[in-house]
Design an enzyme around this catalytic site. Structure first.
Site, PDB file in Angstrom:
ATOM      1  N   ASP A 200      -0.599   0.294  -5.193  1.00 22.85           N
ATOM      2  CA  ASP A 200      -1.684   0.961  -4.468  1.00 22.85           C
ATOM      3  C   ASP A 200      -2.962   0.714  -5.257  1.00 22.85           C
ATOM      4  O   ASP A 200      -2.946   0.601  -6.477  1.00 22.85           O
ATOM      5  CB  ASP A 200      -1.432   2.468  -4.326  1.00 22.85           C
TER       6      ASP A 200
ATOM      7  N   CYS B 258       0.892  -1.182   0.000  1.00 21.77           N
ATOM      8  CA  CYS B 258       0.000   0.000   0.000  1.00 21.77           C
ATOM      9  C   CYS B 258       0.914   1.211   0.000  1.00 21.77           C
ATOM     10  O   CYS B 258       1.233   1.743   1.054  1.00 21.77           O
ATOM     11  CB  CYS B 258      -0.866  -0.009   1.257  1.00 21.77           C
ATOM     12  N   ALA B 259       1.358   1.611  -1.159  1.00 22.78           N
ATOM     13  CA  ALA B 259       2.561   2.438  -1.232  1.00 22.78           C
ATOM     14  C   ALA B 259       2.339   3.938  -1.364  1.00 22.78           C
ATOM     15  O   ALA B 259       3.222   4.715  -1.015  1.00 22.78           O
ATOM     16  CB  ALA B 259       3.417   1.956  -2.398  1.00 22.78           C
ATOM     17  N   ALA B 260       1.183   4.365  -1.864  1.00 19.80           N
ATOM     18  CA  ALA B 260       1.029   5.792  -2.188  1.00 19.80           C
ATOM     19  C   ALA B 260       0.868   6.621  -0.913  1.00 19.80           C
ATOM     20  O   ALA B 260       0.261   6.137   0.034  1.00 19.80           O
ATOM     21  CB  ALA B 260      -0.186   5.976  -3.091  1.00 19.80           C
TER      22      ALA B 260
ATOM     23  N   LYS C  44       7.758   6.083   1.822  1.00 19.36           N
ATOM     24  CA  LYS C  44       8.490   4.903   2.306  1.00 19.36           C
ATOM     25  C   LYS C  44       9.072   4.131   1.116  1.00 19.36           C
ATOM     26  O   LYS C  44      10.159   3.574   1.206  1.00 19.36           O
ATOM     27  CB  LYS C  44       7.563   3.996   3.134  1.00 19.36           C
TER      28      LYS C  44
ATOM     29  N   CYS D  22      -0.874   4.055  11.173  1.00 15.28           N
ATOM     30  CA  CYS D  22      -0.773   5.288  11.962  1.00 15.28           C
ATOM     31  C   CYS D  22      -1.988   5.352  12.895  1.00 15.28           C
ATOM     32  O   CYS D  22      -2.627   6.390  13.038  1.00 15.28           O
ATOM     33  CB  CYS D  22      -0.617   6.524  11.097  1.00 15.28           C
TER      34      CYS D  22
HETATM   35  C1  LIG Z   1      -1.261   4.538   4.998  1.00 17.91           C
HETATM   36  S1  LIG Z   1      -1.453   4.841   3.337  1.00 17.91           S
HETATM   37  C2  LIG Z   1       0.095   4.369   2.725  1.00 17.91           C
HETATM   38  C3  LIG Z   1       1.176   5.389   2.888  1.00 17.91           C
HETATM   39  C4  LIG Z   1       2.430   5.026   2.137  1.00 17.91           C
HETATM   40  N1  LIG Z   1       2.933   3.733   2.525  1.00 17.91           N
HETATM   41  C5  LIG Z   1       3.519   6.070   2.300  1.00 17.91           C
HETATM   42  O1  LIG Z   1       4.395   5.917   3.118  1.00 17.91           O
HETATM   43  O2  LIG Z   1       3.505   7.074   1.576  1.00 17.91           O
HETATM   44  C6  LIG Z   1      -2.469   3.551   2.806  1.00 17.91           C
HETATM   45  C7  LIG Z   1      -2.620   3.407   1.318  1.00 17.91           C
HETATM   46  O3  LIG Z   1      -3.336   2.192   1.092  1.00 17.91           O
HETATM   47  C8  LIG Z   1      -4.090   2.336  -0.079  1.00 17.91           C
HETATM   48  N2  LIG Z   1      -5.113   1.263  -0.044  1.00 17.91           N
HETATM   49  C9  LIG Z   1      -6.328   1.242   0.531  1.00 17.91           C
HETATM   50  N3  LIG Z   1      -6.908   0.054   0.348  1.00 17.91           N
HETATM   51  C10 LIG Z   1      -6.041  -0.698  -0.351  1.00 17.91           C
HETATM   52  C11 LIG Z   1      -6.073  -2.023  -0.871  1.00 17.91           C
HETATM   53  N4  LIG Z   1      -7.098  -2.806  -0.684  1.00 17.91           N
HETATM   54  N5  LIG Z   1      -5.017  -2.457  -1.576  1.00 17.91           N
HETATM   55  C12 LIG Z   1      -3.948  -1.653  -1.802  1.00 17.91           C
HETATM   56  N6  LIG Z   1      -3.873  -0.398  -1.329  1.00 17.91           N
HETATM   57  C13 LIG Z   1      -4.896   0.067  -0.610  1.00 17.91           C
HETATM   58  C14 LIG Z   1      -4.619   3.731  -0.016  1.00 17.91           C
HETATM   59  O4  LIG Z   1      -4.938   4.204  -1.313  1.00 17.91           O
HETATM   60  C15 LIG Z   1      -3.435   4.468   0.623  1.00 17.91           C
HETATM   61  O5  LIG Z   1      -2.668   5.064  -0.379  1.00 17.91           O
END
Ligand SMILES: C[S@@+](CC[C@H](N)C(=O)[O-])C[C@H]1O[C@@H](n2cnc3c(N)ncnc32)[C@H](O)[C@@H]1O
Length: 683
Positions: A150, A119-121, A125, A256
């Site tokens: 993502d 879940c990278a966006a 990180k 978080c």
């Molecule tokens: C906590 S944020 C991640 C922050 C990111 N790791 C960073 O450091 O910039 C959670 C992310 O999970 C994504 N997300 C939500 N549901 C998801 C799913 N089922 N599969 C993959 N990504 C998902 C969201 O779009 C969001 O970008």
């Protein structure tokens, strides 16, 4: 909790250049700040000077003792504010919350690792993990790879933008529901092996209650049901990660949120349902300066209506909402389970520990294969467990609408495929097409390869015929050409049916652009792109012009100079008939530096600066009939110019301007004469 978060940032890169930048920043900027008494934070407290976060390696992460508001408003901090904005825009630093830097550190990514960021966006990180696989320099080949995923298309765009600043060919951005991340077969299909990852980050979506200092409105919206509702998704994503992890590999789980339903309860479910093939790692000796407290083993489960003693109680009651939302896995482990789980090995970062937001991190290791009989996610819900089992067993999935019908065909193809390697990224019949996403297509055209090799003298040390790809179907005449590392290629080859939704991959190395009136025997339809120059330059034996520092600074400042404006060494190369019209790379040659200096002039440049390492200081230019012009954009040119010591002396600029004016005058005169002759002929 009521005070605003201090500004923190990381110096990007991780290589020698970042250390040099850190030293310059300390010397030229922070050491000049006045005494602490001059600044007060929002609470009226005296603010300390900026300091390196003591737990971050190489003093590359910094904290300012003031919030963004103070930084913007206090005049004495104007230079620091300008520095942060400018360097962030240029991609030299990343503004990132201090605790958000912790999960990649705990993941302990090594140079050759294959990493999945589930879940990278937006990608802060991911960026850290890219730095880790490129620790030896982005221009050094590595077998490492970061696959960043993502689910959200728009956020994938942010992710691509954020990571493109790294220009890594060992990077793939994909868009999937992480809980259903496709399983990929190693290219040697009949080996039956799947692509597995050495390191996986599951920084899962969460309620974000740890971010209250940054987003106080969470107080108002918060309720118990949010965490209960998101817990099954967090567990399923992480379970999928466990399946894709190599034995001996490491998975970091982070949120978080400080709610145990999103943290320890999810971990407990992972340990339980992998039958302890996943285990929590004790990392209490890592980064001792980073304060934290251990994970908990007991918690209460509440929904909006109040406390719930047990899963059975919720199911017996007559509240259908409660019955459906409450899962067995929400509840704390039994004492017997808790003794095996070691949930205390997970880490809770409370806001007062390190003056940060709240955060939760756990490090898991896969100690053996997950047994076939393990009931993955059984406690999340009965239906979920059945669905997961079907997936693990390879049964037809209906989750992905657009190709559900051809799933059996695909399965057969995988199982019954020949042992020959899959054609690289090839446009095979029957490949799945993802709406709105261009396929990744290998550039196989001999005509394209041969003109690139001929014009740029590309040596056999790089195999263009297997490492170039494009995103449009017209691979015979592609518009943009990307270079793909072997590590990325291997993963894409492992997807013969096109399951992967590849949003971005590779480094752009060539773009179509033809020179007017060029000699057909010595021309090329493609120019080199600055972001990919570092990949090509070590293999280019033609179209490279070497220059002294002053000549480089001159062109970077002027953007375009007439050939006559350059000193002899450069001019001779530019007028050599062997040099083709069109794209030319101007490369700094340190050997020319001494001869370039006027008597008594002291060099402004430190030749030991890492920027001068292999390929570090070269720019893509365009050579026309009379002039050499920059191809890179203004921001990039300004950045390189700054690294090289800034604009050249005024008299050098004046000479170039005068040269240009003279040339323009001559052209106008010639045009007027031509017109006069034409008129005379006509009359
Ligand atoms: C906590 S944020 C991640 C922050 C990111 N790791 C960073 O450091 O910039 C959670 C992310 O999970 C994504 N997300 C939500 N549901 C998801 C799913 N089922 N599969 C993959 N990504 C998902 C969201 O779009 C969001 O970008």
């Amino acid at each position: 909790m009521r005070s605003q978060l201090p500004v923190t940032f990381r110096i990007n890169g991780g290589g020698k250049y970042s250390l040099a930048m850190r030293d310059r920043m300390e010397k030229d900027l922070f050491s000049k700040l006045g005494s602490a008494e001059e600044y007060v934070n929002e609470a009226g407290e005296k603010a300390a000077k900026p300091f390196a976060l003591p737990w971050y390696p190489d003093r590359l992460a910094w904290q300012l003792s003031y919030s963004r508001n103070v930084l913007r408003k206090v005049p004495q901090l104007a230079d620091v504010h300008a520095f942060i904005v400018r360097e962030n825009d240029k991609g030299n630093i990343t503004r990132q919350e201090a605790v958000s830097m912790v999960p990649p550190l705990m993941l302990d990514v090594q140079v050759g690792d294959r990493v999945l960021d589930m879940c990278a966006a937006p990608g802060s990180k991911t960026f850290q993990m890219l730095e880790a696989i490129h620790k030896n320099g982005v221009d050094k080949m590595t077998s490492g790879l970061v696959m960043a995923n993502d689910v959200d298309a728009q956020r994938c765009g942010l992710l691509t933008h954020q990571t493109s600043r790294f220009s890594s060919s060992n990077m793939i951005v994909v868009q999937h529901e992480a809980q259903d991340f496709p399983r990929l077969q190693e290219p040697e299909r009949n080996s039956g092996k799947h692509i597995m990852f050495d390191r996986i980050l599951a920084d899962v979506p969460c309620t974000g209650d740890g971010t209250l200092r940054k987003a106080p409105d969470i107080w108002v919206r918060w309720n118990h049901n949010q965490a209960l509702g998101i817990h099954p998704l967090q567990a399923r994503i992480t379970l999928r990660g466990c399946e894709l992890l190599k034995v001996g590999g490491r998975l970091v789980y982070s949120t978080c949120s400080l709610n145990p339903i999103e943290d320890e309860a999810v971990l407990a479910e992972i340990l339980r349902s992998t039958n302890y093939a996943m285990q929590l790692v004790d990392v209490s000796d890592l980064f001792p300066e980073l304060k934290r407290c251990p994970g908990i083993t007991k918690w209460t489960v509440n929904d909006r209506a109040g406390r719930i003693a047990s899963y059975e109680e919720a199911q017996k009651g007559n509240d259908p909402k409660r019955r459906s939302i409450i899962k067995r896995s929400h509840f704390p482990p039994t004492e017997e389970e808790a003794a095996k789980m070691h949930l205390e090995r997970s880490m809770r970062y409370l806001p007062h520990h390190n003056d940060t937001g709240g955060f939760f991190v756990a490090v898991l290791e896969k100690v053996c294969e997950i047994g076939h009989d393990a009931e993955m996610g059984a406690h999340l819900s009965n239906t979920a467990a059945r669905k997961r089992k079907e997936k693990v067993d390879g049964a037809k999935s209906n989750d992905e609408g657009d190709d559900a019908d051809d799933a059996p065909a695909k399965k057969q193809k995988l199982e019954g495929g020949s042992s020959a390697p899959v054609p690289v990224l090839g446009r095979e019949e029957g490949r799945r097409h993802h709406r709105g996403i261009d396929p990744v297509v290998a550039v196989t055209s001999d005509a394209v390869h041969s003109q690139l090799k001929r014009f740029y003298g590309i040596s056999s040390s790089i195999d263009l015929s297997t490492s170039l790809m494009t995103r449009n179907l017209d691979a015979e005449l592609p518009k943009r050409i990307y270079y793909l590392s072997d590590a990325a290629k291997r993963v894409l080859e492992a997807d013969p049916t096109g399951d992967l939704k590849v949003i971005a991959t590779g480094v752009k190395v060539f773009e179509r652009q033809e020179a007017k009136d060029a000699d057909p025997k010595n021309s090329c339809s493609y120019r080199v792109v600055q972001e990919g120059l570092y990949v090509l330059l070590p293999h280019m034996t033609k179209q490279v012009v070497t220059a002294s520092l002053m000549e480089m600074r001159k062109l970077l400042h002027m953007r375009s100079c007439r050939k006559e404006s350059f000193e002899n060494h450069v001019r001779d190369q530019l007028t050599n008939p062997a040099l083709g019209k069109g794209c030319v790379v101007l490369k700094f040659d340190p050997k020319l530096e001494a001869s370039d200096k006027e008597e008594g002039e002291v060099s402004v440049i430190n030749l030991n600066d890492p920027i001068f390492e292999a390929g570090g200081c070269a720019i893509c230019c365009w050579m026309g009939e009379a002039a050499l012009s920059l191809l890179c954009d203004k921001v990039y040119a300004a950045m390189v110019l700054e690294k090289l010591g800034g604009p050249p002396p005024q008299e050098v600029i004046d000479r170039c301007v005068a040269d240009k004016a003279k040339a323009k005058e001559e052209m106008e005169k010639a045009a007027a004469n031509g017109a006069a002759v034409e008129t005379a002929v006509a009359t």
